[in-house]
Design a protein around this motif. Structure first.
Motif, short mmCIF file in Angstrom:
data_model
loop_
_atom_site.label_atom_id
_atom_site.label_comp_id
_atom_site.label_asym_id
_atom_site.label_seq_id
_atom_site.Cartn_x
_atom_site.Cartn_y
_atom_site.Cartn_z
N ASP A 44 -30.56 22.99 22.30
CA ASP A 44 -29.48 23.78 21.36
C ASP A 44 -28.88 25.15 22.46
OD1 ASP A 44 -29.99 21.96 19.45
OD2 ASP A 44 -31.44 23.35 18.51
N ALA A 45 -29.39 25.43 23.48
CA ALA A 45 -28.89 26.64 23.87
C ALA A 45 -27.38 26.47 24.25
CB ALA A 45 -29.68 26.71 25.50
N ARG A 46 -26.56 27.66 24.38
CA ARG A 46 -25.13 27.69 24.68
C ARG A 46 -24.99 29.09 25.41
NH1 ARG A 46 -25.10 28.84 19.05
NH2 ARG A 46 -24.14 30.69 18.61
N TYR A 72 -23.49 37.82 29.98
CA TYR A 72 -23.80 36.45 29.44
C TYR A 72 -24.70 36.39 28.23
CZ TYR A 72 -20.78 35.09 33.28
OH TYR A 72 -19.63 35.15 34.14
N ILE A 73 -24.67 35.71 27.13
CA ILE A 73 -25.51 35.61 26.14
C ILE A 73 -25.90 34.24 25.92
CG2 ILE A 73 -25.84 36.13 23.73
CD1 ILE A 73 -23.60 38.04 23.87
N VAL A 74 -27.40 33.92 26.15
CA VAL A 74 -27.75 32.75 26.46
C VAL A 74 -28.68 32.26 25.03
CG1 VAL A 74 -28.84 30.80 27.81
CG2 VAL A 74 -27.84 32.81 28.95
N GLY A 75 -28.48 31.34 24.61
CA GLY A 75 -29.48 31.13 23.07
C GLY A 75 -28.83 29.96 22.21
N ASP A 76 -29.47 29.97 21.23
CA ASP A 76 -28.99 29.28 19.88
C ASP A 76 -28.61 30.21 18.75
OD1 ASP A 76 -31.71 30.14 19.10
OD2 ASP A 76 -32.42 28.08 19.31
N ALA A 136 -32.14 32.79 18.67
CA ALA A 136 -32.53 33.83 19.39
C ALA A 136 -31.64 33.66 20.69
CB ALA A 136 -33.79 33.82 19.80
N VAL A 137 -31.70 34.91 21.61
CA VAL A 137 -30.73 34.89 22.83
C VAL A 137 -31.42 35.71 23.68
CG1 VAL A 137 -28.55 34.44 21.67
CG2 VAL A 137 -29.35 36.91 22.13
N ILE A 138 -30.94 35.48 25.10
CA ILE A 138 -31.31 36.30 26.28
C ILE A 138 -29.87 36.88 26.59
CG2 ILE A 138 -31.97 36.64 28.68
CD1 ILE A 138 -34.01 34.39 27.91
N VAL A 139 -29.88 38.07 26.85
CA VAL A 139 -28.88 38.73 27.29
C VAL A 139 -28.77 39.07 28.70
CG1 VAL A 139 -27.17 40.83 27.16
CG2 VAL A 139 -28.23 39.99 25.13
N ILE A 140 -27.89 38.90 29.60
CA ILE A 140 -27.75 38.72 30.94
C ILE A 140 -26.83 39.92 31.41
CG2 ILE A 140 -27.34 37.69 33.32
CD1 ILE A 140 -28.15 35.23 31.76
N ASP A 141 -27.03 40.85 32.10
CA ASP A 141 -26.12 41.87 32.58
C ASP A 141 -25.39 42.79 31.49
OD1 ASP A 141 -27.22 41.83 35.22
OD2 ASP A 141 -25.81 40.15 35.74
N GLY A 195 -40.07 33.14 38.78
CA GLY A 195 -40.37 33.54 37.71
C GLY A 195 -39.45 32.63 36.69
N VAL A 196 -39.68 32.42 35.41
CA VAL A 196 -39.22 31.58 34.60
C VAL A 196 -38.91 32.37 33.20
CG1 VAL A 196 -38.82 29.39 33.47
CG2 VAL A 196 -39.55 29.33 35.66
N PHE A 197 -37.58 32.48 32.77
CA PHE A 197 -37.44 32.95 31.31
C PHE A 197 -37.02 31.62 30.45
CE2 PHE A 197 -36.78 36.42 33.82
CZ PHE A 197 -37.25 37.39 32.79
N GLU A 198 -37.43 31.50 29.27
CA GLU A 198 -36.90 30.01 28.50
C GLU A 198 -36.52 30.78 27.22
OE1 GLU A 198 -40.28 27.44 27.73
OE2 GLU A 198 -41.04 27.44 29.82
N ILE A 199 -35.51 29.84 26.73
CA ILE A 199 -34.80 30.33 25.65
C ILE A 199 -34.01 29.10 25.02
CG2 ILE A 199 -32.65 30.76 26.77
CD1 ILE A 199 -33.89 32.80 23.76
N ALA A 200 -34.30 28.72 23.84
CA ALA A 200 -33.45 27.69 23.28
C ALA A 200 -33.48 26.05 23.83
CB ALA A 200 -32.06 28.01 22.73
N GLY A 201 -34.92 25.87 24.56
CA GLY A 201 -34.78 24.75 25.13
C GLY A 201 -34.44 24.99 26.61
N ALA A 202 -33.76 25.84 27.05
CA ALA A 202 -33.34 25.92 28.53
C ALA A 202 -34.39 26.93 29.32
CB ALA A 202 -31.94 26.51 28.31
#
Length: 231
Positions: A2-4, A28-32, A35-40, A127-134
């Motif tokens: 569901d990540a966008r 960039y905001i990645v998530g569903d 929940a999200v991860i914020v980049i920069d 390393g790997v970050f995971e969010i909303a299936g991505a």
């Protein structure tokens, strides 16, 4: 999955060698929807927090430790005061982080705590970050800064390049490339194995594709001689 990806553009000023530059930076905001991860996060936290809305920020990732990506990092990370998000930075950019926040502390006696502020998470290559299936895979790309990174998501078909690579050229610090040869080596190493239709989402400017940028890579070795204004 569901990540966008949501994009927020903020503007501000960056001073390099006593010269001030006007910059527009991409966050960039990645998530569903949860929940999200914020980049920069860049110059202005408010539009980033508005775009996140009520979603939980799981992490704030800085693709390098230069001023452009640190201006609102604490405000975004602490948007939820009861449960602040961890801030992630590559270990080799801790010196840049320390210089930035100690300079702020020197200007404000009430901000003395910033002198001892540290990132919460140390980023390492692969390393790997995971969010909303991505998954967001870390690629260490030194050159723009010692600890510059890119983030690749095979599931989303995107490469977040920060200021390692902008559309049509490597990212710069003012008019200069601190370590152009190293930066070009990093760019070549990340572009060559990826599918050519992979979207490139840079820290500044418009998006591109791996194929478009890879086709120009060899022409960039003379770019250090071009005095244009960008940070």
């Amino acid at each position: 999955m569901d990540a966008r990806i949501d994009k927020v553009v903020t503007s501000g000023k960056v001073t390099v060698d006593d010269t001030e530059y006007d910059i527009e930076a991409n966050t960039y905001i990645v998530g569903d929807d949860e929940a999200v991860i914020v980049i920069d996060p860049a110059f202005d936290a408010e539009p980033v927090i508005e775009a996140v809305d009520e979603r939980e920020i799981m992490a704030v990732i800085c693709t390098d430790g230069r001023e452009t990506h640190l201006g609102s990092v604490l405000e975004v990370a602490e948007a939820d005061e009861e449960d602040p998000a961890p801030v992630a930075l590559h270990t080799r950019d801790r010196l840049l982080w320390r210089q930035y926040f100690r300079a702020l502390a020197d200007k404000d006696e009430d901000a003395d705590f910033l002198k001892d502020l540290q990132p919460d998470l140390d980023i390492e290559d692969s390393g790997v970050f995971e969010i909303a299936g991505a998954q967001l895979e870390v690629m260490h790309t030194p050159g723009h800064s010692p600890g510059s990174i890119c983030l690749y998501s095979e599931q989303l078909g995107v490469l977040f390049t920060g200021d390692t690579l902008h559309k049509g050229r490597p990212g710069r610090v003012g008019p200069d490339y601190p370590e152009l040869q190293e930066q070009l080596n990093s760019i070549g190493a990340i572009l060559s194995p990826l599918p050519r239709d992979t979207r490139i989402l840079p820290g500044q400017g418009d998006e591109s594709t791996v194929g478009d940028e890879d086709s120009q890579w060899e022409s960039w070795f003379a770019l250090a001689q071009e005095p244009e204004s960008e940070a």
